[in-house]
Enzyme design. Structure first.
Site, mmCIF file in Angstrom:
data_model
loop_
_atom_site.group_PDB
_atom_site.id
_atom_site.type_symbol
_atom_site.label_atom_id
_atom_site.label_comp_id
_atom_site.label_asym_id
_atom_site.label_seq_id
_atom_site.Cartn_x
_atom_site.Cartn_y
_atom_site.Cartn_z
ATOM 1 N N GLN A 43 0.822 -1.221 0.000
ATOM 2 C CA GLN A 43 0.000 0.000 0.000
ATOM 3 C C GLN A 43 0.853 1.268 0.000
ATOM 4 O O GLN A 43 0.350 2.343 -0.300
ATOM 5 C CB GLN A 43 -0.948 0.020 1.213
ATOM 6 C CG GLN A 43 -2.028 -1.062 1.140
ATOM 7 C CD GLN A 43 -2.961 -1.006 2.325
ATOM 8 O OE1 GLN A 43 -2.660 -1.552 3.381
ATOM 9 N NE2 GLN A 43 -4.079 -0.341 2.177
ATOM 10 N N LEU A 94 -7.585 1.544 3.268
ATOM 11 C CA LEU A 94 -6.996 2.871 3.091
ATOM 12 C C LEU A 94 -6.636 3.123 1.621
ATOM 13 O O LEU A 94 -6.473 4.271 1.227
ATOM 14 C CB LEU A 94 -5.761 3.019 3.989
ATOM 15 C CG LEU A 94 -6.052 2.924 5.504
ATOM 16 C CD1 LEU A 94 -4.752 2.930 6.303
ATOM 17 C CD2 LEU A 94 -6.972 4.049 5.962
ATOM 18 N N HIS A 148 -3.499 -8.462 1.061
ATOM 19 C CA HIS A 148 -2.759 -7.423 0.325
ATOM 20 C C HIS A 148 -1.416 -7.969 -0.175
ATOM 21 O O HIS A 148 -0.970 -7.620 -1.278
ATOM 22 C CB HIS A 148 -2.457 -6.225 1.239
ATOM 23 C CG HIS A 148 -3.526 -5.163 1.267
ATOM 24 N ND1 HIS A 148 -3.932 -4.482 0.144
ATOM 25 C CD2 HIS A 148 -4.253 -4.636 2.286
ATOM 26 C CE1 HIS A 148 -4.863 -3.588 0.474
ATOM 27 N NE2 HIS A 148 -5.080 -3.664 1.772
ATOM 28 N N HIS A 180 -7.168 -9.485 6.068
ATOM 29 C CA HIS A 180 -7.229 -8.421 5.051
ATOM 30 C C HIS A 180 -5.806 -7.996 4.661
ATOM 31 O O HIS A 180 -5.506 -7.826 3.470
ATOM 32 C CB HIS A 180 -8.033 -7.251 5.646
ATOM 33 C CG HIS A 180 -8.116 -6.012 4.810
ATOM 34 N ND1 HIS A 180 -9.303 -5.524 4.298
ATOM 35 C CD2 HIS A 180 -7.165 -5.110 4.417
ATOM 36 C CE1 HIS A 180 -9.068 -4.415 3.625
ATOM 37 N NE2 HIS A 180 -7.772 -4.129 3.687
#
Ligand code: K1U
Ligand code: ZN
Length: 172
Positions: free
Chosen positions: A50, A94, A139, A135
């Site tokens: 991310q 996010l 990713h 979660h």
């Protein structure tokens, strides 16, 4: 140092991340930056891709009280056991701001990871901790919570994110 969070769609969010071979000062700095970025957002988890780093590192803190923080940094995390019963939770991300959807996942998981001290750790998680750690591990495998949704809902969210990115680029 706080780092910018990538917004979906971005090819770096779809990559299979590489395992970390050794805990170096760079990995420790990466985890520290990720925690700072996560708390600032604010969020309860963050995965290295991310912020554009395709390595298997995640951070999380799902503690409810602000004065009882429990920051966890996990290197090469893996689920070694999952419960048969599922729990549904309204997830956010996010990298997909202001979009939420219910996802069903194992209610409890046991996770093994390498700590920043190089020691192997193992712990069982339930509730939001279990949802969040799954979660974040997704990713690392290039999977987003919208991949659990039907194609129409996923496409609608992706289009909203493309529009958001265009607007942000115009404002920059
Ligand atoms: O991976 C991420 O993008 C972080 C994400 C983690 C997550 C949240 C909820 C369910 C599953 C995984 C977030 O932190 S979204 C923001 C959020 O949930 C939150 C923000 C402020 C206070 C409490 C929660
Ligand atoms: Zn996410």
């Amino acid at each position: 140092m706080k780092r910018p969070i990538l917004i979906h769609p971005d090819p770096r969010l779809k990559k299979l991340c590489e395992p970390v071979a050794e805990i170096t000062p760079e990995i420790a700095q990466l985890a520290e930056d990720m925690l700072e970025t996560m708390y600032d957002a604010p969020g309860v988890g963050l995965a290295a891709p991310q912020i554009g780093v395709t390595k298997r590192v995640i951070v999380l803190d799902c503690s409810k009280e602000q004065d009882a923080r429990r920051p966890l940094a996990m290197v090469n995390p893996e689920v070694v056991w999952e419960s048969e019963d599922l729990s549904r939770y309204e997830e956010g991300c996010l990298s997909i701001p202001e979009q939420y959807a219910e996802v069903a996942r194992p209610a409890e998981v046991r996770v093994r990871w390498l700590g920043l001290d190089g020691a192997v750790q193992e712990e069982q998680f339930a509730g939001l901790w279990a949802t969040c750690v799954q979660h974040e591990i997704d990713h690392l495998n290039g999977k987003l919570f919208i991949d659990f949704l039907g194609p129409l809902k996923r496409q609608m969210i992706t289009r909203k994110m493309e529009k958001l990115k265009r607007e942000r680029a115009r404002q920059a």
